[in-house]
Design an enzyme around this catalytic site. Structure first.
Site, short mmCIF file in Angstrom:
data_model
loop_
_atom_site.label_atom_id
_atom_site.label_comp_id
_atom_site.label_asym_id
_atom_site.label_seq_id
_atom_site.Cartn_x
_atom_site.Cartn_y
_atom_site.Cartn_z
N GLU A 13 -21.56 -34.21 -30.55
CA GLU A 13 -20.56 -33.74 -31.52
C GLU A 13 -19.36 -34.66 -31.35
OE1 GLU A 13 -21.39 -31.37 -33.51
OE2 GLU A 13 -23.02 -30.34 -32.48
N CYS A 29 -11.55 -31.30 -34.73
CA CYS A 29 -12.38 -32.39 -35.28
C CYS A 29 -12.56 -32.29 -36.79
CB CYS A 29 -13.73 -32.40 -34.57
SG CYS A 29 -14.48 -30.77 -34.50
P1 NDP Z 1 -13.03 -37.76 -25.00
O1 NDP Z 1 -14.21 -38.42 -25.57
O2 NDP Z 1 -11.92 -38.58 -24.50
O3 NDP Z 1 -13.46 -36.82 -23.76
C1 NDP Z 1 -14.47 -35.85 -23.88
C2 NDP Z 1 -15.08 -35.58 -22.52
O4 NDP Z 1 -15.81 -36.76 -22.10
C3 NDP Z 1 -14.06 -35.31 -21.43
O5 NDP Z 1 -14.55 -34.33 -20.56
C4 NDP Z 1 -13.96 -36.66 -20.74
O6 NDP Z 1 -13.48 -36.61 -19.42
C5 NDP Z 1 -15.41 -37.08 -20.77
N1 NDP Z 1 -15.64 -38.52 -20.51
C6 NDP Z 1 -14.78 -39.55 -20.68
N2 NDP Z 1 -15.36 -40.72 -20.32
C7 NDP Z 1 -16.63 -40.41 -19.92
C8 NDP Z 1 -17.73 -41.18 -19.44
N3 NDP Z 1 -17.66 -42.51 -19.30
N4 NDP Z 1 -18.86 -40.53 -19.13
C9 NDP Z 1 -18.97 -39.20 -19.29
N5 NDP Z 1 -17.97 -38.41 -19.71
C10 NDP Z 1 -16.80 -39.01 -20.04
O7 NDP Z 1 -12.52 -36.70 -26.11
P2 NDP Z 1 -11.19 -35.84 -26.15
O8 NDP Z 1 -11.20 -34.84 -25.01
O9 NDP Z 1 -10.01 -36.72 -26.31
O10 NDP Z 1 -11.44 -34.99 -27.49
C11 NDP Z 1 -11.08 -35.47 -28.74
C12 NDP Z 1 -12.29 -36.04 -29.46
O11 NDP Z 1 -13.32 -35.08 -29.52
C13 NDP Z 1 -11.97 -36.38 -30.92
O12 NDP Z 1 -12.55 -37.60 -31.24
C14 NDP Z 1 -12.64 -35.25 -31.70
O13 NDP Z 1 -13.01 -35.58 -33.01
C15 NDP Z 1 -13.82 -34.98 -30.84
N6 NDP Z 1 -14.33 -33.64 -31.12
C16 NDP Z 1 -15.46 -33.52 -31.86
C17 NDP Z 1 -15.93 -32.29 -32.21
C18 NDP Z 1 -17.19 -32.14 -33.00
O14 NDP Z 1 -17.70 -31.03 -33.06
N7 NDP Z 1 -17.71 -33.19 -33.62
C19 NDP Z 1 -15.22 -31.06 -31.83
C20 NDP Z 1 -14.05 -31.31 -31.02
C21 NDP Z 1 -13.63 -32.56 -30.70
P3 NDP Z 1 -11.91 -36.58 -19.04
O15 NDP Z 1 -11.14 -36.53 -20.29
O16 NDP Z 1 -11.82 -35.35 -18.27
O17 NDP Z 1 -11.66 -37.78 -18.23
#
Ligand code: NDP
Length: 492
Positions: free
Chosen positions: A267, A301
């Site tokens: 997602e 999102c």
């Molecule tokens: P991120 O992609 O920055 O982070 C999401 C998760 O991935 C966090 O737990 C983060 O860890 C983790 N992460 C980061 N790098 C890695 C890696 N290399 N390997 C594995 N896990 C990793 O998203 P945001 O939290 O900033 O959320 C915003 C984004 O989410 C927007 O783009 C939004 O559109 C999307 N989104 C999509 C939805 C959908 O249903 N399509 C719904 C809600 C949001 P940490 O941050 O803890 O370091």
């Protein structure tokens, strides 16, 4: 919260004055274990530290997956028991609603109304998961259709597929976590969860709730820490069978590359559009659009980022939307009047503000808002924005709506489709025929007629196309992806 967990929290925490903090540690095998390092959780409005959370060690990551793998090999608990535990968890979320809301306001900066909305939806999600746990069925196979196979019987069953790794974003710290954990547990899979390190508290509280609801401790692990360390280690662990991810397209792509042949649900990012035709009921449309663009400070999102309005009602719609935005005070999420809280970090508010300034420099007009105080960006309505400006071309994830006029509906559809993403779109019109035609040409995972891109019921299938990902949330649909279909045949 249990006495033990309070004690565990006390040993590693700097509790905020009024917060009922969950354990600030990682959960492995039913025990809350201190991390090797720690990171602060900031109140997103005051920017003061409300807690210090222990980051899991590499050994804890490996141990969590080992325990989950052993739980999978032991065999899943009965569907009726999964349902009972998930229903109980929903009751406990209800009972702890106030303390969860306090945690969410602090760690996200959402207003109480936005936080309570996320919590109410979590209860719905968990109850849906409970119901779906008891309805996991396969289908009968039509062997009789093949000559010579008439005597044969065949059917499929759906079985758990293994250890599920859930990685979640900051912007829905309880309900998105429930959408990842709930269906996986309902399907009989053990789960290892890594929440966003900006919002680890609600996730920990939900894990405690599931334990308190009677979940066998080996069925759920929570690993606190950063994506680059903990997330990466989880992606590298080949014992994990499925990655259930919500977050940015950038990180989703990296996880998918690491997952290889293993299954995933992605997602991802989005630029959502909503279309308003001249015959639309503006009394219905405008309040919904304002809510969909500005709630949670636009960090949803499916938030309306691009609003396409037919020329005949363009000025009226812009004026009404600007009035609606002005009636949504931004600031302290704990103040009763506030409707738009801070963004997740001041740096994010500065980024969005700089995109607004870039649009202004390109002759776009700021019809209201566009001002920033620390992490708080006021609800902003932009006109005159166009392709080539980041407010239009990139996911803004901020309380900013760009309103653009159109003459022919096909034009609006073509512009809305002109993004790498495809999560959701909305259209307001009284002309059902054109709405349905539009729904066939808009390339998004969902098209909502007489609703915005951002309307959602937790039971519906929810997922994107193109770079917004693939797979579905919605417990019934997620469970299909979180189980393996096995064919059984019988011949005389
Ligand atoms: P991120 O992609 O920055 O982070 C999401 C998760 O991935 C966090 O737990 C983060 O860890 C983790 N992460 C980061 N790098 C890695 C890696 N290399 N390997 C594995 N896990 C990793 O998203 P945001 O939290 O900033 O959320 C915003 C984004 O989410 C927007 O783009 C939004 O559109 C999307 N989104 C999509 C939805 C959908 O249903 N399509 C719904 C809600 C949001 P940490 O941050 O803890 O370091």
């Amino acid at each position: 919260m249990t006495g033990t967990s309070r004690q565990a929290a006390g040993s590693a925490s700097k509790p905020g004055p009024e917060l009922d903090l969950p354990p600030l540690l990682s959960l492995v095998g039913g025990k809350w274990l201190p991390g090797e390092t720690s990171f602060p959780v900031l109140d997103k409005y005051t920017q003061s530290a409300v807690a210090e959370v222990g980051q899991a060690s590499p050994e804890q990551v490996a141990q969590a997956v080992t325990i989950a793998q052993q739980a999978f090999e032991r065999g899943a608990i009965a569907p009726v028991d999964r349902a009972r535990i998930l229903r109980k968890a929903a009751e406990l979320v209800e009972a702890r609603r106030e303390s969860l809301a306090d945690l969410m306001v602090a760690e996200t900066g959402f207003t109480a109304a936005d936080s309570l909305g996320d919590i109410s939806r979590t209860i719905v999600t968990l109850n849906l998961c409970a119901e779906e746990a008891t309805r996991i069925v396969g289908e009968t196979v039509a062997f009789a259709a093949t000559r010579g196979q008439e005597g044969r019987l065949g059917f499929t069953i759906r079985v758990p597929l293994g250890v599920v790794c859930a990685i979640t974003p900051f912007n829905s710290p309880l309900n998105t976590v429930a959408h990842k954990i709930g269906p996986a547990l309902a399907a009989g899979n053990p789960v290892v969860l890594k929440p966003a390190n900006l919002t680890p508290l609600c996730a920990a509280a939900l894990c405690q709730i599931l334990l308190d609801a009677g979940l066998p401790p080996d069925m759920l692990a929570l690993l606190q820490g950063s994506g680059s360390k903990i997330g990466q280690a989880l992606v590298e662990d080949q014992r994990i069978a499925f990655y259930s991810f919500t977050g940015s397209t950038r990180v989703g792509r990296a996880i998918q590359q690491g997952a290889g042949l293993r299954r995933t649900q992605m997602e991802l990012g989005s630029i959502a559009s909503t279309i308003v035709r001249a015959d639309a009921d503006l009394d219905r449309a405008i309040p919904r659009i304002a809510n969909a663009g500005f709630r949670k400070a636009g960090q949803v999102c499916t938030s309306v980022q691009r609003l396409y309005v037919e020329k005949a009602v363009f000025e009226e719609a812009v004026a009404r939307l600007a009035d609606a935005a002005k009636a949504m005070p931004a600031g302290d999420p704990r103040a009763a009047a506030t409707m738009v809280g801070p963004m997740i970090a001041e740096s994010e508010a500065i980024r969005a503000e700089s995109w607004i300034r870039e649009a202004q420099a390109g002759r776009a007009d700021i019809r209201c808002g566009g001002t920033r105080a620390g992490p708080v960006l006021s609800p902003t309505v932009v006109t005159g924005a166009q392709s080539g400006m980041r407010v239009v071309d990139e996911e803004i994830f901020a309380p900013v709506i760009s309103v653009m006029p159109f003459e022919r509906l096909e034009e609006a559809v073509a512009h809305a489709n002109n993004t790498p993403f495809g999560l959701a779109a909305g259209i307001f019109t009284r002309d059902v025929e054109s709405a349905l035609a539009c729904a066939q040409t808009l390339r998004f995972g969902a098209i909502h007629i007489n609703e915005t891109s951002s309307c959602r019921a937790d039971g519906m299938p929810f997922g994107g196309v193109k770079e917004s990902g693939f797979g579905h949330e919605g417990p019934k649909y997620a469970i299909q992806e979180l189980t393996e279909e096995r064919l059984i045949t019988f011949n005389r």
